[in-house]
Design a protein around this motif. Structure first.
Motif, PDB file in Angstrom:
ATOM      1  N   LEU A  63       0.827  -1.208   0.000  1.00  0.00           N
ATOM      2  CA  LEU A  63       0.000   0.000   0.000  1.00  0.00           C
ATOM      3  C   LEU A  63       0.861   1.257   0.000  1.00  0.00           C
ATOM      4  O   LEU A  63       0.537   2.239  -0.683  1.00  0.00           O
ATOM      5  N   ALA A  64       1.962   1.237   0.744  1.00  0.00           N
ATOM      6  CA  ALA A  64       2.873   2.388   0.738  1.00  0.00           C
ATOM      7  C   ALA A  64       3.467   2.590  -0.654  1.00  0.00           C
ATOM      8  O   ALA A  64       3.558   3.722  -1.139  1.00  0.00           O
ATOM      9  N   PRO A 113      -6.882 -13.233   8.948  1.00  0.00           N
ATOM     10  CA  PRO A 113      -8.130 -12.605   9.365  1.00  0.00           C
ATOM     11  C   PRO A 113      -8.875 -12.071   8.128  1.00  0.00           C
ATOM     12  O   PRO A 113      -8.255 -11.694   7.125  1.00  0.00           O
ATOM     13  N   VAL A 114     -10.185 -12.036   8.219  1.00  0.00           N
ATOM     14  CA  VAL A 114     -11.019 -11.598   7.098  1.00  0.00           C
ATOM     15  C   VAL A 114     -10.615 -10.199   6.632  1.00  0.00           C
ATOM     16  O   VAL A 114     -10.548  -9.935   5.428  1.00  0.00           O
ATOM     17  N   VAL A 120      -5.948  -7.373   0.882  1.00  0.00           N
ATOM     18  CA  VAL A 120      -5.200  -7.931  -0.240  1.00  0.00           C
ATOM     19  C   VAL A 120      -6.030  -7.857  -1.522  1.00  0.00           C
ATOM     20  O   VAL A 120      -5.531  -7.451  -2.576  1.00  0.00           O
ATOM     21  N   ARG A 121      -7.293  -8.245  -1.435  1.00  0.00           N
ATOM     22  CA  ARG A 121      -8.173  -8.156  -2.615  1.00  0.00           C
ATOM     23  C   ARG A 121      -8.302  -6.711  -3.092  1.00  0.00           C
ATOM     24  O   ARG A 121      -8.247  -6.434  -4.285  1.00  0.00           O
ATOM     25  N   ARG A 126      -7.127  -2.346  -6.997  1.00  0.00           N
ATOM     26  CA  ARG A 126      -6.639  -0.985  -7.304  1.00  0.00           C
ATOM     27  C   ARG A 126      -5.539  -1.032  -8.360  1.00  0.00           C
ATOM     28  O   ARG A 126      -5.512  -0.226  -9.285  1.00  0.00           O
ATOM     29  N   PHE A 127      -4.621  -1.982  -8.217  1.00  0.00           N
ATOM     30  CA  PHE A 127      -3.528  -2.094  -9.174  1.00  0.00           C
ATOM     31  C   PHE A 127      -4.070  -2.454 -10.560  1.00  0.00           C
ATOM     32  O   PHE A 127      -3.681  -1.853 -11.561  1.00  0.00           O
ATOM     33  N   GLU A 128      -4.968  -3.415 -10.604  1.00  0.00           N
ATOM     34  CA  GLU A 128      -5.551  -3.813 -11.893  1.00  0.00           C
ATOM     35  C   GLU A 128      -6.333  -2.665 -12.523  1.00  0.00           C
ATOM     36  O   GLU A 128      -6.301  -2.482 -13.743  1.00  0.00           O
TER      37      GLU A 128
END
Length: 189
Positions: A63-64, A113-114, A120-121, A126-128
Motif C-alpha cells: 500500500l505504501a 483474518p477476514v 489484499v483483494r 486498485r492495481f488492476e
C-alpha cells in the motif's frame, strides 16, 4: 491495567527488519519475540499467527508503494508511474527489497483474518484498475494486448530494472530511469 510495553507497531517493525535482513522465512514468532525481548504471549495477544503478521507487513508495504503509482496514473502520467518503482526503491530500500525480491506468496499464506484478506483483494483490484486506466489512456482501449503492454511497461520493466540492484542492497542508479524511460517511449510512443 497499565499500558502495554509493546504495541503492534513494535512487532511489525521487528518482523520487517528480520524479513529485510534474511527474508520472510526468517520471521518466526520466536525470532520476533527474541528481537524485542518480549514474551511470546505478547505476540499472540496482538496477532493471530505468524501468517497474520507477515500478511500485515506485506499489505502495509504494498500500500505504501502503491500510493505514488496510483497518483501518477490518476494524473495520467504513465511515465511517472513506471519511474515510481526506482524512485520509491531509492527512498525505501529495505521495503523495496521485501516487495520486489520476494513473491507475494512468501508473505501471503495460511489463514488470515477476514480484514487482511479484504485488504489484499482491494490492493490487487486498485492495481488492476490502474493498469486498465493506463491501457485506455495510452492505447485507446482495454483489450488483452493493451493490458499486456500496460503490465509490461508499468510493472515488469521497472521491477526487472531494479531487481539486480536490490539484490546487491544498493539503490538503483539514474541509468535505470533512463532505461525505463526509453522502453516506455518505445512501447507507448
Amino acid at each position: 491495567m497499565g499500558k502495554a510495553y509493546f504495541d503492534n507497531g513494535d512487532f511489525l517493525a521487528a518482523a520487517r527488519t528480520l524479513a529485510a535482513e534474511r527474508g520472510p522465512a526468517a520471521v518466526t514468532v520466536d525470532a520476533v519475540a527474541a528481537r524485542l525481548k518480549a514474551p511470546k504471549g505478547s505476540f499472540y495477544h496482538r496477532f493471530e499467527s505468524r501468517d497474520a503478521l507477515l500478511g500485515a507487513i506485506w499489505v502495509q508495504t504494498v500500500l505504501a508503494y502503491q500510493e505514488g503509482f496510483i497518483a501518477a496514473i490518476e494524473a495520467q502520467d504513465g511515465l511517472a508511474a513506471a519511474l515510481h518503482t526506482p524512485a520509491w526503491s531509492r527512498r525505501h530500500l529495505d521495503d523495496a527489497r521485501l516487495l520486489l525480491l520476494y513473491s507475494r506468496h512468501d508473505f501471503v499464506q495460511g489463514d488470515w483474518p477476514v480484514s487482511l484478506k479484504k485488504d489484499v483483494r482491494d490492493q490487487a483490484a486498485r492495481f488492476e484498475a490502474c493498469l486498465r486506466d493506463f491501457a485506455r489512456q495510452a492505447f485507446g482501449r482495454v483489450g488483452p494486448a493493451q493490458l499486456r503492454r500496460a503490465t509490461f511497461v508499468l510493472a515488469e520493466v521497472p521491477v526487472a530494472a531494479v531487481r539486480g540492484h536490490l539484490e546487491r542492497r544498493e539503490p538503483p542508479p539514474p541509468l535505470v530511469d533512463e532505461l525505463i524511460t526509453q522502453t516506455f517511449h518505445a512501447i507507448v510512443g
